[in-house]
Motif scaffolding. Structure first.
Motif, short mmCIF file in Angstrom:
data_model
loop_
_atom_site.label_atom_id
_atom_site.label_comp_id
_atom_site.label_asym_id
_atom_site.label_seq_id
_atom_site.Cartn_x
_atom_site.Cartn_y
_atom_site.Cartn_z
N CYS A 166 0.85 -1.20 0.00
CA CYS A 166 0.00 0.00 0.00
C CYS A 166 0.88 1.25 0.00
O CYS A 166 1.75 1.40 0.86
N CYS A 169 -0.22 3.29 3.56
CA CYS A 169 0.12 2.83 4.91
C CYS A 169 1.37 1.95 4.92
O CYS A 169 1.88 1.61 5.99
N CYS A 189 -6.83 -0.97 -0.25
CA CYS A 189 -6.21 -1.38 1.02
C CYS A 189 -7.22 -1.20 2.15
O CYS A 189 -8.12 -0.35 2.07
N CYS A 191 -6.77 0.21 4.73
CA CYS A 191 -6.66 1.55 5.31
C CYS A 191 -7.54 2.56 4.57
O CYS A 191 -7.63 3.72 4.95
ZN LIG Z 1 -2.95 0.92 3.28
#
Ligand SMILES: [Zn+2]
Length: 505
Positions: A166, A169, A189, A191
């Motif tokens: 990612c 993150c 992702c 996140c």
């Molecule tokens: Zn991420």
């Protein structure tokens, strides 16, 4: 025939690429050394058989940090899931993976193993795996079927043979591929981020079970040793073999499965549990050839019980025996003794350069000063000048072993002439008997051994008890190095004075 030589008989004809590898997720320990050394012996055997060979060491630095290991501080929790090469080192210098790789490379240098070191991150960054990744992504469904059939693993419908890192993150195990169009993988992702990864760069990686055959394909690997967990039925070698044959259309490398190295009394070594001796520590606390010998002398399919204490002295004795066999001075029941020695030595040794480790351990405790130690070795026929600079290293190694690993039964201090001691009359008589025999006798191990026996016998003592008396007088313990040999390395005047003082008490 030695197992490494036997293994080379089954290799594919032609040039050989022997691959080894470990994830640098923590200190690389003695147990991990079986991987690289098994590879190194195959490499050497293949070269000796006239095959052009290369030894690879693949450092899996793209693997994510799986958890905060006991040797890390809690601040590492924020890096869990990120590739090791993108995480800072515990000491703040460079990357996490290089921090653990560096002492390992130094260890390899000390034991004279020189693989081509390749970091997985380089294979991705330089596009070396690009074609293999493209093939995997174009054969996603077939690969999923192979994994399911052989390993029994059910895969999510969204599964794809690529894990993007990612870009937001930094994690690699939280992304899901949405689509693939050469050379870009679109992902989302957990996140919340959505992005694009280029398969020709280090923006993502293949899952392990596909990455392994992809490396065989990209690096033309012909032989590979690995631990039994990879070799289990349905394990990653079984799936890798199938992916290699059906998807990459190559021959899988010839496998050599090895068993684990157990730390005596503690079980299998794992740096994640703290039950491990870092390889770097061992080669500084024992003659480096013993690390090679530990692994060369045992069939890979047998586990090894490793004892860094007394086990090291016994291992050194055995190594020295095989060495004598190699030089034609001894015979052994083991038909491979000579070859095992040849594979174990760090570099060709000549006669003059060699000091028995047990001998060095004994003399060092009598003569802690290096110049006195040199004189004592000279008296036993070893000219340390011929050994050169490595003598100092040998002495430091012996000192480290005494300090870090030697069991109490091996350690001693020669007592001062006037150290207090209480003896009974019978014991004093035995010491007097021994002194009376010294007049005119030569001061060598065999003569002293015989005189001790004669004195003990003439006073009707049990030999064990008689010998223990001399150890008590000399080192204040019940046991010690072989007594005649031990005395022969001590100064005669000092011994006589010590015994006279003991009698006078
Ligand atoms: Zn991420």
């Amino acid at each position: 025939m030695h197992w490494a030589d036997a293994f080379t008989k089954d290799l594919y004809p032609g040039d050989q690429v022997i691959s080894t590898g470990i994830s640098p997720s923590g200190p690389i320990h003695v147990g991990n050394m079986r991987e690289i050394l098994t590879g190194a012996f195959i490499f050497q055997a293949a070269e000796d058989a006239g095959m052009k060979s290369e030894l690879l060491y693949l450092c899996d630095d793209m693997d994510p940090l799986r958890k905060v290991y006991p040797f890390l501080d809690q601040s590492y929790s924020r890096y869990v899931g990120m590739p090791l090469y993108r995480i800072p080192a515990p000491d703040g210098n460079g990357s996490y993976s290089d921090y653990f790789l560096r002492p390992f490379i130094e260890t390899l240098d000390i034991i004279n193993v020189h693989p081509r070191v390749i970091r997985s991150s380089e294979l991705y960054r330089d596009g070396i795996l690009m074609k293999a990744i493209d093939i995997a992504l174009n054969n996603s469904e077939r690969i999923a079927r192979i994994l399911k059939e052989i390993s029994g693993r059910e895969l999510e419908p969204s599964w794809a043979p690529y894990n993007a890192i990612c870009a937001s993150c930094g994690r690699i195990n939280t992304t899901t591929m949405v689509s693939y169009k050469y050379p870009y993988v679109e992902y989302t992702c957990k996140c919340g981020y959505s992005g694009t990864a280029d398969i020709g760069r280090d923006q993502g990686k293949l899952p392990w079970r596909i990455e392994w055959p992809a490396k065989w394909y990209a690096l033309s690997v012909t032989a590979e040793p690995f631990g039994k967990d990879h070799g289990a039925p349905g394990g990653s070698y079984d799936t890798g073999k199938e992916i290699a044959t059906l998807i990459y259309r190559i021959n899988p490398p010839k496998p050599l499965v090895y068993e684990r190295i157990m730390l005596k009394g503690k079980g299998a070594m794992h740096s994640s549990t703290g039950i491990a001796i870092p390889a770097r520590d061992l080669v500084e606390s024992a003659p480096p050839e013993l690390l090679r010998f530990l692994i060369a002398r045992i069939q890979p399919a047998r586990h090894i019980d490793f004892d860094p204490g007394l086990g090291i002295l016994n291992l050194a004795d055995e190594y020295e025996k095989y060495r004598e066999v190699y030089f034609g001075k001894e015979k052994s029941n083991n038909p491979d003794a000579s070859r095992i020695y040849e594979l174990s030595r760090v570099r060709p040794e000549n006669e003059a350069e060699f000091i028995s480790f047990r001998h060095l351990i004994t003399l060092l405790q009598i003569y802690p000063e290096e110049s006195n130690l040199r004189d004592a070795l000279k008296r036993s026929g070893i000219d340390t000048d011929k050994i050169g600079a490595s003598f100092h290293k040998m002495v430091n190694t012996a000192k480290n072993w005494l300090q870090n690993y030697a069991p109490e039964e091996v350690k001693f201090n020669v007592l001062k002439e006037t150290s207090p001691l209480v003896l009974n009359e019978g014991e004093k008589k035995l010491l007097e008997e021994f002194l009376s025999k010294l007049d005119g006798a030569s001061w060598d191990a065999d003569t002293l051994h015989n005189l001790l026996h004669e004195a003990i016998k003439s006073r009707n003592y049990d030999p064990k008890y008689g010998f223990a008396l001399f150890y008590r007088v000399l080192i204040g313990k019940e046991k010690g190095p072989r007594l005649g040999y031990f005395l022969s390395h001590l100064d005669k005047n000092m011994i006589v004075a010590r015994i006279k003082f003991a009698i006078s008490q």
